[in-house]
Design an enzyme around this catalytic site. Structure first.
Site, PDB file in Angstrom:
ATOM      1  N   HIS A  74       0.832  -1.204   0.000  1.00  8.16           N
ATOM      2  CA  HIS A  74       0.000   0.000   0.000  1.00  8.16           C
ATOM      3  C   HIS A  74       0.870   1.259   0.000  1.00  8.16           C
ATOM      4  O   HIS A  74       0.540   2.254  -0.662  1.00  8.16           O
ATOM      5  CB  HIS A  74      -0.928   0.028   1.217  1.00  8.16           C
ATOM      6  CG  HIS A  74      -1.752  -1.212   1.348  1.00  8.16           C
ATOM      7  ND1 HIS A  74      -2.316  -1.603   2.549  1.00  8.16           N
ATOM      8  CD2 HIS A  74      -2.097  -2.167   0.448  1.00  8.16           C
ATOM      9  CE1 HIS A  74      -2.982  -2.729   2.361  1.00  8.16           C
ATOM     10  NE2 HIS A  74      -2.850  -3.093   1.100  1.00  8.16           N
ATOM     11  N   HIS A 233      -9.487  -2.721  -4.393  1.00  6.79           N
ATOM     12  CA  HIS A 233      -8.263  -2.867  -3.604  1.00  6.79           C
ATOM     13  C   HIS A 233      -7.261  -3.779  -4.309  1.00  6.79           C
ATOM     14  O   HIS A 233      -6.052  -3.587  -4.180  1.00  6.79           O
ATOM     15  CB  HIS A 233      -8.568  -3.419  -2.206  1.00  6.79           C
ATOM     16  CG  HIS A 233      -7.341  -3.495  -1.352  1.00  6.79           C
ATOM     17  ND1 HIS A 233      -6.814  -2.412  -0.694  1.00  6.79           N
ATOM     18  CD2 HIS A 233      -6.499  -4.539  -1.082  1.00  6.79           C
ATOM     19  CE1 HIS A 233      -5.726  -2.768  -0.042  1.00  6.79           C
ATOM     20  NE2 HIS A 233      -5.509  -4.057  -0.265  1.00  6.79           N
ATOM     21  N   ASP A 237      -3.324  -3.136  -5.034  1.00  8.31           N
ATOM     22  CA  ASP A 237      -2.258  -4.101  -4.766  1.00  8.31           C
ATOM     23  C   ASP A 237      -1.353  -4.293  -5.978  1.00  8.31           C
ATOM     24  O   ASP A 237      -0.122  -4.308  -5.852  1.00  8.31           O
ATOM     25  CB  ASP A 237      -2.850  -5.456  -4.370  1.00  8.31           C
ATOM     26  CG  ASP A 237      -3.267  -5.524  -2.909  1.00  8.31           C
ATOM     27  OD1 ASP A 237      -2.838  -4.657  -2.125  1.00  8.31           O
ATOM     28  OD2 ASP A 237      -4.023  -6.451  -2.559  1.00  8.31           O
ATOM     29  N   HIS A 263      -1.019 -11.509  -4.947  1.00 11.64           N
ATOM     30  CA  HIS A 263       0.358 -11.031  -4.852  1.00 11.64           C
ATOM     31  C   HIS A 263       1.365 -11.955  -5.536  1.00 11.64           C
ATOM     32  O   HIS A 263       2.270 -11.487  -6.228  1.00 11.64           O
ATOM     33  CB  HIS A 263       0.746 -10.845  -3.385  1.00 11.64           C
ATOM     34  CG  HIS A 263       0.055  -9.708  -2.723  1.00 11.64           C
ATOM     35  ND1 HIS A 263       0.191  -8.398  -3.139  1.00 11.64           N
ATOM     36  CD2 HIS A 263      -0.796  -9.674  -1.665  1.00 11.64           C
ATOM     37  CE1 HIS A 263      -0.530  -7.614  -2.365  1.00 11.64           C
ATOM     38  NE2 HIS A 263      -1.143  -8.358  -1.463  1.00 11.64           N
TER      39      HIS A 263
END
Length: 281
Positions: A74, A233, A237, A263
């Protein structure tokens, strides 16, 4: 190089550990995003990623990986959004040696970081972004990250397929001139039913109703800041994860498509992207 005009001091808990960390974010004369603690440091670079299971964890392997920093995505996304390429975050001594340092989770998004950067002001000019000449593709099972060269500004499209009525086969998009603020303020999220299990495993100890959107069977634990906020969100990421290449994805002129990724896939795609840019320059 673009950096800050003044220092930022901020304090907050780590999302995973629940430990309170105090940090000072400083201008830097050296290009790159660095995390420091006493005489230890690690650069925010894709080759320094040692874990991408629940969040991105960095460690300087050449120094024995003794200093680890978690949940950096973030903060790094905020650097990309503000076009910062030279900055460092110094951790203050917490009074004991934590197994891992974490960037403060704050409100669970990049909103506070962007606000603090804007208050501090900026110095220098951003460097020109390398040109992407060839597509980048990383596939695994039903998941994919695809980066295509474009003549237009970057656009990111992200698909999730969660067991949730509003996030089942759901696509969201970042269009820089329309909804960037919705991406900046999109908070991290997770299934409420999994929280107790994660906490027993020593994870998610810093989760609160203010910094995390909990997914219930048919809704959310808090009001959303915008429609499909959890999916947005994921866009935040991937911005942070791809900036670990040193190439700002928002300045790259590309169409970025991610489908049911996370991720780990972001990092694999980032490694390919960095290598491709390096060999084409």
């Amino acid at each position: 190089m673009k950096t800050l005009k003044s220092n930022i001091n901020i304090k907050g808990v780590g999302l995973m550990s629940g430990i309170e960390f105090e940090v000072e974010v400083k201008p830097s004369a050296n290009k790159g995003i660095y995390f420091r603690y006493k005489d230890k440091s690690v650069q925010a670079a894709v080759e320094n990623v040692v874990s991408a299971d629940h969040c991105v964890v960095l460690a300087n392997i050449n120094e024995g990986a003794g200093f680890k920093v978690a949940l950096v995505e973030h903060f790094i996304a905020a650097c990309a959004i503000c076009n910062i390429d030279s900055i460092e975050m110094e951790f203050k001594d917490p009074g004991f040696e934590p197994p891992m340092f974490e960037t403060p989770i704050l409100d669970g998004s990049s909103k506070v970081w962007v606000e603090e950067f804007n208050k501090a002001g900026y110095e220098g000019d951003e460097d020109p972004c390398p040109v992407l000449n060839n597509p980048v593709l990383f596939l695994k099972d039903k998941s994919a990250v695809i980066i295509l060269p474009s003549e237009n500004e970057t656009k990111i499209t992200y698909a999730v397929n969660f067991n949730h009525p509003e996030l089942n086969n759901r696509w969201s998009e970042l269009n820089l001139d329309k909804n960037l603020n919705e991406i900046i303020e999109a908070r991290t999220f997770g299934y409420l039913k999994d929280l107790e299990t994660f906490q027993k495993l020593g994870l998610s100890k810093g989760v609160t109703i203010d910094n995390t959107v909990g997914l219930t069977e048919d809704g959310f634990t808090t009001d959303l800041r915008s429609k499909y906020e959890p999916n947005k969100h994921k866009i935040l990421d991937i911005i942070g994860d791809l900036y670990l290449t040193g190439i700002n994805p928002l300045k790259m002129k590309a169409d970025i498509l991610a489908k049911e990724a996370g991720h780990a896939l972001h990092i694999q795609a980032a490694k390919i992207l960095k290598e491709q840019i390096k060999t084409s320059v």
